[in-house]
Design a protein around this motif. Structure first.
Motif, mmCIF file in Angstrom:
data_model
loop_
_atom_site.group_PDB
_atom_site.id
_atom_site.type_symbol
_atom_site.label_atom_id
_atom_site.label_comp_id
_atom_site.label_asym_id
_atom_site.label_seq_id
_atom_site.Cartn_x
_atom_site.Cartn_y
_atom_site.Cartn_z
ATOM 1 N N MET A 1 -4.587 1.799 -0.001
ATOM 2 C CA MET A 1 -4.592 3.068 0.699
ATOM 3 C C MET A 1 -3.453 3.965 0.192
ATOM 4 S SD MET A 1 -6.323 4.586 2.911
ATOM 5 C CE MET A 1 -6.360 5.724 4.215
ATOM 6 N N LEU A 2 -2.303 3.377 -0.013
ATOM 7 C CA LEU A 2 -1.170 4.163 -0.524
ATOM 8 C C LEU A 2 -1.456 4.716 -1.918
ATOM 9 C CD1 LEU A 2 1.915 2.117 0.687
ATOM 10 C CD2 LEU A 2 1.149 4.355 1.489
ATOM 11 N N THR A 3 -2.130 3.930 -2.732
ATOM 12 C CA THR A 3 -2.472 4.391 -4.071
ATOM 13 C C THR A 3 -3.390 5.609 -3.992
ATOM 14 O OG1 THR A 3 -2.324 2.127 -4.885
ATOM 15 C CG2 THR A 3 -3.471 3.698 -6.279
ATOM 16 N N TYR A 4 -4.352 5.542 -3.096
ATOM 17 C CA TYR A 4 -5.272 6.671 -2.910
ATOM 18 C C TYR A 4 -4.514 7.930 -2.497
ATOM 19 C CZ TYR A 4 -8.845 9.629 -0.838
ATOM 20 O OH TYR A 4 -9.638 10.686 -0.515
ATOM 21 N N ILE A 5 -3.587 7.790 -1.566
ATOM 22 C CA ILE A 5 -2.805 8.937 -1.097
ATOM 23 C C ILE A 5 -1.942 9.494 -2.224
ATOM 24 C CG2 ILE A 5 -0.961 9.651 0.484
ATOM 25 C CD1 ILE A 5 -2.162 7.645 2.513
ATOM 26 N N LYS A 6 -1.294 8.624 -2.963
ATOM 27 C CA LYS A 6 -0.453 9.069 -4.085
ATOM 28 C C LYS A 6 -1.289 9.788 -5.142
ATOM 29 C CE LYS A 6 3.094 5.529 -3.612
ATOM 30 N NZ LYS A 6 3.706 4.337 -4.212
ATOM 31 N N GLU A 7 -2.460 9.238 -5.465
ATOM 32 C CA GLU A 7 -3.322 9.869 -6.464
ATOM 33 C C GLU A 7 -3.853 11.218 -5.961
ATOM 34 O OE1 GLU A 7 -6.301 6.988 -7.392
ATOM 35 O OE2 GLU A 7 -4.949 5.799 -8.641
#
Length: 62
Positions: A1-7
Motif C-alpha cells: 500500500m505504501l508503494t502505491y501511495i509513493k508511486e
C-alpha cells in the motif's frame, strides 16, 4: 500500500500538468452552461410527468 501511495505522489509530481488559468476559466463556463441546460431539461421532464400523473389520477378518481 505504501508503494502505491509513493508511486501515486511521484506520478502527480512529474506527469500531471495543471491547465492554465484561461483554460480553467473556459472549462468552468462550459461546465456551468451544461449544468444549467441539464437542470432545465430535468425540470421540464419532471413538469411533464407531474402533469401526466395528475391527469391520470383525476380521470381515474372521477
Amino acid at each position: 500500500m505504501l508503494t502505491y501511495i509513493k508511486e501515486s505522489i511521484e506520478e502527480l509530481r512529474h506527469n500531471v500538468t495543471l491547465p492554465t488559468k484561461e483554460e480553467s476559466s473556459n472549462l468552468m463556463v462550459v461546465v456551468a452552461v451544461f449544468s444549467i441546460l441539464f437542470a432545465l431539461a430535468t425540470w421540464g421532464v419532471d413538469s411533464v410527468f407531474s402533469k401526466l400523473i395528475k391527469l391520470y389520477f383525476t380521470n381515474v378518481l372521477n
